[in-house]
Design a protein around this motif. Structure first.
Motif, PDB file in Angstrom:
ATOM      1  N   GLY A  73      32.154  51.504  36.397  1.00 48.98           N
ATOM      2  CA  GLY A  73      33.355  50.558  35.683  1.00 48.98           C
ATOM      3  C   GLY A  73      34.225  49.970  36.625  1.00 48.98           C
ATOM      4  O   GLY A  73      34.681  50.626  37.572  1.00 48.98           O
ATOM      5  N   LEU A  74      34.584  48.963  36.394  1.00 47.22           N
ATOM      6  CA  LEU A  74      35.768  48.316  37.207  1.00 47.22           C
ATOM      7  C   LEU A  74      36.844  47.669  36.478  1.00 47.22           C
ATOM      8  O   LEU A  74      36.627  47.147  35.125  1.00 47.22           O
ATOM      9  N   ILE A  75      38.245  48.231  36.560  1.00 45.45           N
ATOM     10  CA  ILE A  75      39.217  47.752  35.645  1.00 45.45           C
ATOM     11  C   ILE A  75      40.097  46.566  36.624  1.00 45.45           C
ATOM     12  O   ILE A  75      40.550  47.048  37.954  1.00 45.45           O
ATOM     13  N   VAL A  76      40.460  45.494  36.319  1.00 48.20           N
ATOM     14  CA  VAL A  76      41.192  44.513  36.996  1.00 48.20           C
ATOM     15  C   VAL A  76      42.249  44.240  35.989  1.00 48.20           C
ATOM     16  O   VAL A  76      42.427  44.327  34.982  1.00 48.20           O
ATOM     17  N   PRO A  77      43.604  43.680  36.838  1.00 45.98           N
ATOM     18  CA  PRO A  77      44.650  43.315  36.053  1.00 45.98           C
ATOM     19  C   PRO A  77      44.475  42.129  34.962  1.00 45.98           C
ATOM     20  O   PRO A  77      45.238  42.131  33.754  1.00 45.98           O
ATOM     21  N   ASP A  78      43.654  41.310  35.079  1.00 42.90           N
ATOM     22  CA  ASP A  78      43.574  40.122  34.003  1.00 42.90           C
ATOM     23  C   ASP A  78      42.197  39.450  34.085  1.00 42.90           C
ATOM     24  O   ASP A  78      41.797  38.809  35.135  1.00 42.90           O
ATOM     25  N   THR A  79      41.590  39.538  33.120  1.00 41.32           N
ATOM     26  CA  THR A  79      40.151  38.816  32.923  1.00 41.32           C
ATOM     27  C   THR A  79      40.298  37.392  32.704  1.00 41.32           C
ATOM     28  O   THR A  79      39.243  36.773  32.696  1.00 41.32           O
ATOM     29  N   THR A  80      41.403  36.948  32.564  1.00 41.40           N
ATOM     30  CA  THR A  80      41.706  35.506  32.152  1.00 41.40           C
ATOM     31  C   THR A  80      41.665  34.739  33.526  1.00 41.40           C
ATOM     32  O   THR A  80      41.990  33.750  33.601  1.00 41.40           O
ATOM     33  N   SER A  81      41.881  35.516  34.435  1.00 43.66           N
ATOM     34  CA  SER A  81      42.291  34.971  35.995  1.00 43.66           C
ATOM     35  C   SER A  81      41.043  34.745  36.702  1.00 43.66           C
ATOM     36  O   SER A  81      40.006  35.544  36.771  1.00 43.66           O
ATOM     37  N   GLU A  82      40.538  33.294  37.104  1.00 40.68           N
ATOM     38  CA  GLU A  82      39.436  33.221  37.804  1.00 40.68           C
ATOM     39  C   GLU A  82      39.378  33.927  39.105  1.00 40.68           C
ATOM     40  O   GLU A  82      38.071  34.411  39.516  1.00 40.68           O
ATOM     41  N   PHE A  83      40.175  34.192  39.787  1.00 42.46           N
ATOM     42  CA  PHE A  83      40.194  35.187  40.924  1.00 42.46           C
ATOM     43  C   PHE A  83      39.385  36.506  40.641  1.00 42.46           C
ATOM     44  O   PHE A  83      38.457  36.976  41.204  1.00 42.46           O
ATOM     45  N   TYR A  84      39.977  37.133  39.459  1.00 46.88           N
ATOM     46  CA  TYR A  84      39.704  38.534  39.061  1.00 46.88           C
ATOM     47  C   TYR A  84      37.986  38.413  38.762  1.00 46.88           C
ATOM     48  O   TYR A  84      37.353  39.438  38.841  1.00 46.88           O
ATOM     49  N   ASN A  85      37.869  37.381  37.897  1.00 47.88           N
ATOM     50  CA  ASN A  85      36.553  37.223  37.348  1.00 47.88           C
ATOM     51  C   ASN A  85      35.350  36.861  38.515  1.00 47.88           C
ATOM     52  O   ASN A  85      34.354  37.372  38.540  1.00 47.88           O
ATOM     53  N   GLY A  86      36.002  36.266  39.623  1.00 48.11           N
ATOM     54  CA  GLY A  86      35.099  36.094  40.690  1.00 48.11           C
ATOM     55  C   GLY A  86      34.739  37.540  41.305  1.00 48.11           C
ATOM     56  O   GLY A  86      33.756  37.894  41.787  1.00 48.11           O
ATOM     57  N   ILE A  87      35.904  38.328  41.485  1.00 53.16           N
ATOM     58  CA  ILE A  87      35.716  39.811  41.933  1.00 53.16           C
ATOM     59  C   ILE A  87      34.702  40.726  40.904  1.00 53.16           C
ATOM     60  O   ILE A  87      33.809  41.203  41.626  1.00 53.16           O
ATOM     61  N   ILE A  88      34.840  40.551  39.765  1.00 56.32           N
ATOM     62  CA  ILE A  88      33.741  41.087  38.774  1.00 56.32           C
ATOM     63  C   ILE A  88      32.605  40.589  38.970  1.00 56.32           C
ATOM     64  O   ILE A  88      31.549  41.450  38.905  1.00 56.32           O
ATOM     65  N   LYS A  89      32.424  39.198  39.030  1.00 57.90           N
ATOM     66  CA  LYS A  89      30.929  38.765  39.069  1.00 57.90           C
ATOM     67  C   LYS A  89      30.260  39.305  40.333  1.00 57.90           C
ATOM     68  O   LYS A  89      29.190  39.478  40.137  1.00 57.90           O
ATOM     69  N   ASP A  90      31.025  39.432  41.614  1.00 54.45           N
ATOM     70  CA  ASP A  90      30.463  39.521  42.991  1.00 54.45           C
ATOM     71  C   ASP A  90      29.962  40.901  42.918  1.00 54.45           C
ATOM     72  O   ASP A  90      29.011  41.342  43.124  1.00 54.45           O
TER      73      ASP A  90
END
Length: 360
Positions: A73-90
């Protein structure tokens, strides 16, 4: 060349958000069997409570004590951010290719959401939790995860409880940005010229990057003059302050920002002021995005350079998989701060990982 996701302004603003927030309700006692590591100093085995005292260069080798679930599992600060969604996708692509189930969540301004996700994953069974924290408010939940035999991999801000931290030397990110800018000023005959710095002091990490920029420019360009340090309150305010300074100081030759969200604002401000003239004005930032890559591909652009810290999604996934599958890493691992210019634009990705692999 590997294609990077664009880092839009919303992503930069997410740097000021916490990956966990509020009080932590978790207070579970240690499980009967704690996960362990072998460290370089004599091969001792450490329990979860010892990790925050472990030296940065001690070597961690993960030893699972639970039945393997093949789930991360991965927790990021904000899933509305394209930056963090890019990290999730990769990260998701790498984990799923390796045969792991991948889940993710974002705090998204909800102070309890990070803790709730960790508690849920602990209860449901998971091999590893990756957290991109901006503060320490998830620490007790992460400690509980470690005591339950779950691997904890950290990124971003310093937290107390983790097995492996993919850290950034944030001051050095800013300082290396200043190196690029100061070198450009000197090479173009502006060693005693004027420049503007753009800072963001909303978190310890962003403040450290900002200090690296400001201190670096003062040290490396001692005869230069900083006519203003613009400190983020809002994106509109950054643009307004830059517009004002460029009007007040027509001899400014450079904008040096701690992050490309603000150097890109600086680029637009310079264009509006009629100063976007090649070899007479330059803009520098850090982090890298599609828009920056596009600017660096333009021969006539005044965007001259960027400091890149690597592909975070790839690094997080590869290090977590490595530990789960028996590879060893230092307790704290520092990303490489790598300058990108037009000269190495076509090879920067391979160059970065070649240099990184040479250091490991």
């Amino acid at each position: 060349m590997k294609k990077l996701l664009a880092l839009i302004l919303a992503g930069a603003m997410a740097l000021s958000m916490a990956a966990c927030g509020g009080s932590d309700p978790s207070s579970g006692t240690a499980a009967s069997g704690s996960a362990s590591v072998t460290v370089s100093s004599g091969g001792e085995t450490y329990s979860a409570e010892k990790f925050f005292d472990m030296a940065a260069d001690e070597i961690v080798t993960w030893t699972p004590v639970n039945e393997v679930t093949k789930k991360v599992g991965l927790i990021v600060p904000d899933t509305t951010s394209e930056f963090y969604n890019g990290i999730i996708k990769d990260a998701k692509a790498i984990f799923e290719e390796a045969g792991y189930e991948f889940v993710s969540d974002g705090v998204n301004k909800d102070a309890t959401r990070g803790v709730t996700a960790i508690e849920s994953w602990i209860a449901g069974g998971i091999d590893a939790i990756i957290i991109m924290a901006q503060d320490q408010t998830c620490d007790l939940a992460l400690k509980k995860a470690m005591e339950q035999g779950i691997l904890v991999v950290s990124a971003s801000a310093k937290i107390q409880y983790y097995h492996h931290w993919l850290m950034q030397d944030n001051f050095d990110v800013g300082y290396q940005t200043a190196v690029m800018a100061a070198d450009w000023m000197k090479e173009h005959g502006y060693e005693d010229g004027q420049y503007i710095c753009v800072s963001n002091n909303t978190t310890e990490a962003t403040a450290d990057k900002s200090k690296g920029v400001v201190d670096g420019m003062a040290e490396l360009l001692p005869n230069g003059e900083c006519v203003g340090e613009v400190v983020l309150v809002s994106p509109d305010q950054v643009r307004a302050d830059l517009d004002t300074l460029l009007m007040q100081y027509p001899d400014v030759h450079c904008i040096v920002a701690m992050h490309n969200a603000f150097s890109l604002i600086g680029l637009e401000a310079a264009k509006a002021a009629g100063k976007a003239v090649k070899d007479e004005f330059a803009v520098f930032g850090s982090a890298l995005s599609e828009q920056v890559l596009s600017e660096l591909n333009k021969e006539d652009s005044i965007y001259e350079g960027e400091i890149w810290m690597g592909d975070q999604g790839r690094n997080l996934a590869e290090h977590t998989l490595g530990l789960l599958e028996g590879k060893s890493y230092p307790h704290d691992w520092a990303a490489l701060n790598f300058p990108i210019t037009r000269e190495n634009l076509s090879t920067y990705y391979d160059d970065y990982y070649a240099e990184l692999n040479a250091q490991e």
